[in-house]
Design a protein around this motif. Structure first.
Motif, PDB file in Angstrom:
ATOM      1  N   ALA A 316      -7.440   8.248  -8.585  1.00  0.00           N
ATOM      2  CA  ALA A 316      -8.197   7.603  -9.664  1.00  0.00           C
ATOM      3  C   ALA A 316      -8.701   6.225  -9.288  1.00  0.00           C
ATOM      4  O   ALA A 316      -9.397   5.593 -10.081  1.00  0.00           O
ATOM      5  N   GLY A 317      -8.330   5.739  -8.068  1.00  0.00           N
ATOM      6  CA  GLY A 317      -8.915   4.500  -7.566  1.00  0.00           C
ATOM      7  C   GLY A 317      -8.028   3.288  -7.560  1.00  0.00           C
ATOM      8  O   GLY A 317      -8.488   2.194  -7.220  1.00  0.00           O
ATOM      9  N   ALA A 318      -6.739   3.428  -7.906  1.00  0.00           N
ATOM     10  CA  ALA A 318      -5.865   2.258  -7.965  1.00  0.00           C
ATOM     11  C   ALA A 318      -5.628   1.675  -6.588  1.00  0.00           C
ATOM     12  O   ALA A 318      -5.461   2.402  -5.607  1.00  0.00           O
ATOM     13  N   THR A 319      -5.607   0.349  -6.500  1.00  0.00           N
ATOM     14  CA  THR A 319      -5.220  -0.325  -5.267  1.00  0.00           C
ATOM     15  C   THR A 319      -3.700  -0.334  -5.125  1.00  0.00           C
ATOM     16  O   THR A 319      -3.150  -0.107  -4.050  1.00  0.00           O
ATOM     17  N   ASP A 320      -3.016  -0.586  -6.226  1.00  0.00           N
ATOM     18  CA  ASP A 320      -1.553  -0.634  -6.257  1.00  0.00           C
ATOM     19  C   ASP A 320      -1.068   0.668  -6.885  1.00  0.00           C
ATOM     20  O   ASP A 320      -0.989   0.781  -8.103  1.00  0.00           O
ATOM     21  N   TYR A 321      -0.769   1.656  -6.054  1.00  0.00           N
ATOM     22  CA  TYR A 321      -0.494   2.988  -6.597  1.00  0.00           C
ATOM     23  C   TYR A 321       0.958   3.453  -6.443  1.00  0.00           C
ATOM     24  O   TYR A 321       1.362   4.428  -7.077  1.00  0.00           O
TER      25      TYR A 321
END
Length: 394
Positions: A316-321
């Protein structure tokens, strides 16, 4: 015993199977919870001009001793007052633009107004620029106010709006299919025979996903039948992620792996060095990522927390996943671990973190009572009570 893949390597390999989903543009009102697909530059400065931070009187610092002649009134939401000349002041309210010629605000409590004449009572030497919010003090046109991968929560959406945006570029939603398998499963609320159990896992996993930017559909409660399982998996090929629950071990009736291979899927790994959750399987079925979770509720929850939710965030595009770990002092001693990382259901409160005595992965009562997973890496030494240990909030 066969080799088990280390937890951290398995997490990296699951992410390696994935890719970011393509971006789309949405109105602000529909972007809640999504992840920003591009750095977002400000279209305007904030504040757009020098404005008052207090109710009071706008003056020129050079005229700070007063008295002043009141020549106007500046209100928030109105164009600025006419320019001030030396010796003049304007009544000004919080959020109003400073008139030209003014650079300082004197609070209304510090003056005495007699008709149109305003006298200074206290604050005889105000600091130049006091009680003024200066143009661009928050950000200027062109400044990056939000970066790629930011979760668009309430604060980020407010920032985007104040920076001049009405629509935002976001990553598309991952589509997820959830399949739970087993002859023993019955619909929630139905009567169960001794050999049956209510199907709770798919409800639990669906609820976990409800807070995430994803489109989930349930193709659940599939019997332990090769043809039925193959048909269910095949029907989910349009999804980015296929999650199966149960049937991922190596028993005669654990059919997820064989069905996956029969359909031409490629297994990336199967079995990892963690407890609970050892029989986790991951791979690709066409363009879909398949994540096969264990069937015990505790194992399903823990593996979903450590693998499925990070995978969704990444797609979904999160940097901090990855899950965020915090620290707390354990209230009890913890024995050394062996080659398997352990995630203990635990309770965090003001006294520290306490692992429950029972860690049976079939007990939903323990999972329900817990608010944390106490993290015990593989080959950890014994740790005494009072030692700081990592945990994940659940």
């Amino acid at each position: 015993m066969g080799a088990l893949m280390p937890l951290e390597e398995a997490q990296k390999r699951v992410i390696h199977l994935a890719q970011r989903l393509p971006p789309e543009t949405l109105p602000i009102a529909k972007a809640t919870g999504r992840y920003l697909a591009e750095d977002l530059p400000a279209k305007r400065s904030q504040p757009a001009g020098d404005m008052s931070a207090m109710d009071g009187y706008a003056i020129c610092f050079e005229d700070r001793e007063g008295p002043w002649t009141r020549v106007g009134e500046c209100k928030a939401g109105s164009p600025p007052c006419p320019p001030l000349k030396p010796g003049e002041t304007a009544r000004i309210f919080t959020g109003a633009l400073l008139p030209e010629g003014a650079d300082t605000v004197v609070m209304q409590e510090n003056v005495n107004a007699e008709g149109e004449t305003v006298h200074l009572m206290t604050e005889a030497s105000p600091v130049k620029g006091r009680h003024v919010r200066h143009k661009g003090g928050d950000f200027d046109v062109g400044d990056i106010v939000l970066t790629t991968g930011t979760c668009l929560d309430a604060r980020a959406l407010g920032q985007a709006v104040i920076a001049g945006h009405g629509e935002l570029p976001v990553f598309s939603l991952p589509k997820i299919a959830i399949l739970s398998t087993g002859d023993e499963l019955v619909e929630p609320g139905q009567k169960t025979a001794l050999h049956q159990i209510p199907a709770s896992n798919d409800v639990m996993i669906s609820a976990m996903l409800s807070a995430f930017p994803a489109e989930a559909r349930n193709i659940s409660r599939i019997a332990d039948n090769m043809d039925m399982l193959c048909n269910a998996l095949d029907s989910a090929r349009d999804c980015d992620i296929i999650v199966t629950i149960g049937g991922a071990s190596v028993g005669d009736h654990d059919l997820v792996g064989p069905a996956f291979e029969k359909l031409g899927g490629n297994i990336d790994f199967w079995k990892i060095a963690m407890k609970p959750g050892k029989p986790l399987m991951a791979g690709k079925l066409g363009d879909s990522i398949v994540l096969a979770l264990p069937g015990n509720p505790g194992s399903a929850f823990v593996t979903a927390t450590l693998f499925l939710l990070p995978l969704i965030r990444f797609c979904a595009g999160a940097t901090d996943y990855m899950p965020r770990q915090q620290q707390a002092f354990t209230t009890t001693s913890l024995p050394a671990t062996t080659r398997r990382a352990q995630f203990l259901r635990a309770k965090v409160d003001a006294s520290g973190i306490t692992a429950y005595d029972s860690q049976d992965s079939a007990k939903l009562s323990v999972l329900t009572a817990a608010n944390a997973l106490l993290c015990r890496p593989a080959h950890s030494p014994e740790q005494k009570a009072g030692t700081s240990v990592p945990y994940i909030t659940i």
